[in-house]
Design a protein around this motif. Sequence first.
Motif, PDB file in Angstrom:
ATOM      1  N   ARG A 303      44.143  37.067  32.385  1.00 36.34           N
ATOM      2  CA  ARG A 303      45.357  37.859  32.778  1.00 36.34           C
ATOM      3  C   ARG A 303      46.571  37.415  31.985  1.00 36.34           C
ATOM      4  NH1 ARG A 303      45.883  36.175  38.186  1.00 36.34           N
ATOM      5  NH2 ARG A 303      44.387  37.616  39.079  1.00 36.34           N
ATOM      6  N   GLN A 304      46.432  36.193  32.072  1.00 33.14           N
ATOM      7  CA  GLN A 304      47.825  35.823  31.308  1.00 33.14           C
ATOM      8  C   GLN A 304      47.946  36.085  29.144  1.00 33.14           C
ATOM      9  OE1 GLN A 304      48.992  31.448  33.316  1.00 33.14           O
ATOM     10  NE2 GLN A 304      47.485  31.449  32.011  1.00 33.14           N
ATOM     11  N   LEU A 305      46.396  36.330  28.995  1.00 34.61           N
ATOM     12  CA  LEU A 305      46.230  36.308  27.765  1.00 34.61           C
ATOM     13  C   LEU A 305      46.063  37.965  27.629  1.00 34.61           C
ATOM     14  CD1 LEU A 305      45.671  35.947  24.858  1.00 34.61           C
ATOM     15  CD2 LEU A 305      42.538  36.176  25.878  1.00 34.61           C
ATOM     16  N   PHE A 306      45.862  38.240  28.644  1.00 32.02           N
ATOM     17  CA  PHE A 306      45.946  40.509  28.206  1.00 32.02           C
ATOM     18  C   PHE A 306      47.588  40.766  28.863  1.00 32.02           C
ATOM     19  CE2 PHE A 306      45.532  44.249  30.343  1.00 32.02           C
ATOM     20  CZ  PHE A 306      44.206  44.889  29.807  1.00 32.02           C
ATOM     21  N   GLN A 307      48.195  40.309  29.511  1.00 32.79           N
ATOM     22  CA  GLN A 307      49.265  40.555  29.440  1.00 32.79           C
ATOM     23  C   GLN A 307      50.079  40.271  28.108  1.00 32.79           C
ATOM     24  OE1 GLN A 307      51.238  39.245  32.935  1.00 32.79           O
ATOM     25  NE2 GLN A 307      53.502  39.443  32.461  1.00 32.79           N
ATOM     26  N   HIS A 318      44.121  49.034  22.493  1.00 35.46           N
ATOM     27  CA  HIS A 318      43.095  47.655  22.233  1.00 35.46           C
ATOM     28  C   HIS A 318      42.928  46.959  22.720  1.00 35.46           C
ATOM     29  CE1 HIS A 318      43.525  48.505  18.252  1.00 35.46           C
ATOM     30  NE2 HIS A 318      41.983  47.974  18.178  1.00 35.46           N
ATOM     31  N   ALA A 319      44.380  46.779  21.663  1.00 34.34           N
ATOM     32  CA  ALA A 319      44.209  44.976  20.688  1.00 34.34           C
ATOM     33  C   ALA A 319      43.971  44.377  22.492  1.00 34.34           C
ATOM     34  CB  ALA A 319      45.542  44.835  20.732  1.00 34.34           C
ATOM     35  N   LYS A 320      44.574  44.279  23.405  1.00 32.64           N
ATOM     36  CA  LYS A 320      44.455  43.450  24.690  1.00 32.64           C
ATOM     37  C   LYS A 320      43.358  43.451  25.925  1.00 32.64           C
ATOM     38  CE  LYS A 320      46.422  46.800  27.539  1.00 32.64           C
ATOM     39  NZ  LYS A 320      47.981  47.347  28.345  1.00 32.64           N
ATOM     40  N   PHE A 321      42.245  44.018  25.481  1.00 33.47           N
ATOM     41  CA  PHE A 321      41.105  44.224  25.935  1.00 33.47           C
ATOM     42  C   PHE A 321      40.547  42.853  25.670  1.00 33.47           C
ATOM     43  CE2 PHE A 321      42.618  48.403  27.707  1.00 33.47           C
ATOM     44  CZ  PHE A 321      42.130  47.940  28.465  1.00 33.47           C
ATOM     45  N   VAL A 405      41.786  41.747  35.221  1.00 32.60           N
ATOM     46  CA  VAL A 405      41.968  41.534  34.780  1.00 32.60           C
ATOM     47  C   VAL A 405      43.898  41.705  35.800  1.00 32.60           C
ATOM     48  CG1 VAL A 405      42.384  41.011  32.241  1.00 32.60           C
ATOM     49  CG2 VAL A 405      43.459  43.049  32.623  1.00 32.60           C
ATOM     50  N   GLY A 406      43.012  42.202  36.883  1.00 26.67           N
ATOM     51  CA  GLY A 406      44.009  42.376  38.238  1.00 26.67           C
ATOM     52  C   GLY A 406      45.267  41.895  38.752  1.00 26.67           C
ATOM     53  N   THR A 407      46.062  42.171  38.880  1.00 28.69           N
ATOM     54  CA  THR A 407      47.152  41.528  39.605  1.00 28.69           C
ATOM     55  C   THR A 407      46.769  39.882  40.537  1.00 28.69           C
ATOM     56  OG1 THR A 407      48.222  42.551  41.393  1.00 28.69           O
ATOM     57  CG2 THR A 407      48.872  43.259  39.153  1.00 28.69           C
ATOM     58  N   GLU A 408      47.319  39.299  41.395  1.00 31.33           N
ATOM     59  CA  GLU A 408      46.845  38.180  41.838  1.00 31.33           C
ATOM     60  C   GLU A 408      46.602  39.482  43.590  1.00 31.33           C
ATOM     61  OE1 GLU A 408      48.997  36.114  38.987  1.00 31.33           O
ATOM     62  OE2 GLU A 408      49.358  37.630  40.140  1.00 31.33           O
ATOM     63  N   GLU A 409      47.468  39.875  44.048  1.00 28.06           N
ATOM     64  CA  GLU A 409      47.644  40.687  44.816  1.00 28.06           C
ATOM     65  C   GLU A 409      46.293  41.527  45.386  1.00 28.06           C
ATOM     66  OE1 GLU A 409      49.524  41.219  42.582  1.00 28.06           O
ATOM     67  OE2 GLU A 409      51.134  39.884  44.479  1.00 28.06           O
ATOM     68  N   GLU A 410      45.611  42.769  43.926  1.00 30.26           N
ATOM     69  CA  GLU A 410      44.708  42.564  43.782  1.00 30.26           C
ATOM     70  C   GLU A 410      42.889  41.545  43.923  1.00 30.26           C
ATOM     71  OE1 GLU A 410      44.188  44.751  39.989  1.00 30.26           O
ATOM     72  OE2 GLU A 410      44.447  46.118  41.481  1.00 30.26           O
ATOM     73  N   GLU A 411      43.159  40.450  43.634  1.00 21.65           N
ATOM     74  CA  GLU A 411      42.284  39.805  43.502  1.00 21.65           C
ATOM     75  C   GLU A 411      42.366  39.142  44.981  1.00 21.65           C
ATOM     76  OE1 GLU A 411      41.958  34.845  41.808  1.00 21.65           O
ATOM     77  OE2 GLU A 411      41.801  36.887  40.023  1.00 21.65           O
ATOM     78  N   ASP A 412      43.546  39.084  45.710  1.00 22.65           N
ATOM     79  CA  ASP A 412      43.216  38.187  47.142  1.00 22.65           C
ATOM     80  C   ASP A 412      43.403  39.404  47.958  1.00 22.65           C
ATOM     81  OD1 ASP A 412      43.519  35.616  46.216  1.00 22.65           O
ATOM     82  OD2 ASP A 412      46.119  36.038  46.809  1.00 22.65           O
ATOM     83  N   GLY A 413      42.184  40.865  47.982  1.00 19.14           N
ATOM     84  CA  GLY A 413      42.371  42.038  48.473  1.00 19.14           C
ATOM     85  C   GLY A 413      43.840  42.611  48.653  1.00 19.14           C
ATOM     86  N   GLY A 414      44.765  42.705  48.358  1.00 21.13           N
ATOM     87  CA  GLY A 414      45.903  43.090  48.601  1.00 21.13           C
ATOM     88  C   GLY A 414      46.362  44.105  48.068  1.00 21.13           C
ATOM     89  N   GLU A 415      46.824  45.385  48.304  1.00 22.76           N
ATOM     90  CA  GLU A 415      47.222  46.440  47.192  1.00 22.76           C
ATOM     91  C   GLU A 415      48.155  46.536  45.448  1.00 22.76           C
ATOM     92  OE1 GLU A 415      45.508  49.328  48.782  1.00 22.76           O
ATOM     93  OE2 GLU A 415      45.252  47.989  50.607  1.00 22.76           O
ATOM     94  N   GLY A 416      48.060  45.381  45.690  1.00 24.13           N
ATOM     95  CA  GLY A 416      48.670  45.579  43.905  1.00 24.13           C
ATOM     96  C   GLY A 416      48.019  46.454  42.901  1.00 24.13           C
ATOM     97  N   ARG A 417      48.855  47.071  42.129  1.00 22.47           N
ATOM     98  CA  ARG A 417      48.239  47.182  40.618  1.00 22.47           C
ATOM     99  C   ARG A 417      48.142  45.932  39.662  1.00 22.47           C
ATOM    100  NH1 ARG A 417      51.657  52.613  41.041  1.00 22.47           N
ATOM    101  NH2 ARG A 417      51.258  53.545  42.731  1.00 22.47           N
ATOM    102  N   LEU A 418      47.509  46.967  38.495  1.00 20.01           N
ATOM    103  CA  LEU A 418      46.669  46.241  37.195  1.00 20.01           C
ATOM    104  C   LEU A 418      49.309  46.318  36.233  1.00 20.01           C
ATOM    105  CD1 LEU A 418      45.121  45.037  35.366  1.00 20.01           C
ATOM    106  CD2 LEU A 418      45.208  47.343  34.361  1.00 20.01           C
ATOM    107  N   ARG A 419      48.619  45.137  35.734  1.00 17.19           N
ATOM    108  CA  ARG A 419      50.048  44.699  34.784  1.00 17.19           C
ATOM    109  C   ARG A 419      49.299  44.822  33.618  1.00 17.19           C
ATOM    110  NH1 ARG A 419      52.318  39.413  36.739  1.00 17.19           N
ATOM    111  NH2 ARG A 419      50.510  38.566  37.619  1.00 17.19           N
ATOM    112  N   SER A 420      49.956  45.852  32.942  1.00 21.01           N
ATOM    113  CA  SER A 420      49.430  46.289  31.778  1.00 21.01           C
ATOM    114  C   SER A 420      49.826  46.254  30.540  1.00 21.01           C
ATOM    115  CB  SER A 420      48.106  47.655  31.328  1.00 21.01           C
ATOM    116  OG  SER A 420      48.815  48.371  31.724  1.00 21.01           O
TER     117      SER A 420
END
Length: 420
Positions: A303-307, A318-321, A405-420
């Motif tokens: 996630r850090q690398l992607f950001q 495409h570079a971050k992918f 690379v979803g956000t921490e909230e998504e990882e914990d089952g929350g409603e967070g959005r992807l930071r891209s």
Amino acid sequence: RDLAKKDRNGASDPFVRVRYNGKTQESTVVKKSCYPRWNESFEFELPEPAGEKLCVEVWDWDLVSKNDFLGKVVFGVQGLRAAGRQEGWFRLQPHSSKPREDGRRGSLGSLQLQLRLRDETVLPSHCYQPLVQLLCQEVKSGRQDGRVHLVTLLDETTTAECRQEVAVNLVKLFLGQGLVKEFLDLLFELELAKPCEPNTLFRSNSLASKSMESFLKVTGMQYLHAVLGPIITRVFEEKKYVELDPSKVEIKDVGCSGLHRVQTESEVMEQGRQHLQSYLGELLDTISKSASTCPPVIRAAFRQLFQRVGERFPEHQHAKFVAVTSFLCLRFFSPAIMTPKLFHLRDAHADARTSRTLLLLAKAIQMVGNMEPAAGRAKEAWLAPLQPALQQGASQMKAFITRLVGTEEEEDGGEGRLRS
């Protein structure tokens, strides 16, 4: 070089077996060659006293019959201890039980080797505390413009030969200190601060690349086994003949009840394409479903690398992918597919046929990870029949990275959005 020819095709299928102190390690098999190239390394612990000899043997692998002995080189460890290092071409010697028989055949060939004795002195842990504290402080303070960072000095002063070892030790150190995410993020920042192109990110053997590679191996082996284990087992058990390169295709008889005909080259290649596409499809499906089972610490690092890459190259989405897949596919999945024994996915190296299938599967995953399969196809035109599967795979991989690379909230089952 110039190994003995043991097979009917006028060559051999050589592999190396290294023996020391009751332990044995083996290289991969190089098919149909008397001039093989391995570029593999093996390590043995040196007991005290170190009186036993190190034996490096070359064998010709055979699928059905017994492997044929090609020659050996024996080293006295005491002599190596005195010299510290030996390298060069060493003439293969015959088997001690039948030297005359082997001797009558003339030269058995030579083996290029490099042997190095590494003497490690480990001090009590308190002796390292000042260095540990300094490194931790450097990581916590982060990157600061105009300041020469200790991590940068480590990168610049370590040789390519020892950088892997330095990276492993640093990763383990910061894992123990609970600072591995901060350490990797600092490396990403420092690497991206250098002049670089989006399509060649992290392709060198810098400290950042080696550290991330080591981090995946230290923290992700269970995940790797869960993802690759089933497909590796299937390839080993099925032993299908897979070949897409016309220059390497072996034509064989097919048929039944005494009615045989020779398969055409196109039939063999089409059959191989179907097998390879089946393996690739199963593997990509498994990868696509694995985002939630990937260790949280790995997801956080990606996630850090992607950001960071997204911020550095906002005009190249495409570079971050590709930055993520350059580690996940090119430095983690692909090497494990090619040499599953080295990643403890199998107990023994693959035979020549299975090894070729694994190589083609690893190459396919690399091309999928590049996110531009057409670019890879330009170098090896014979991969063109696999192009539709590679294109679909690139789309699957991109969707997988987005979930990974979803956000921490998504990882914990929350409603967070992807930071891209």
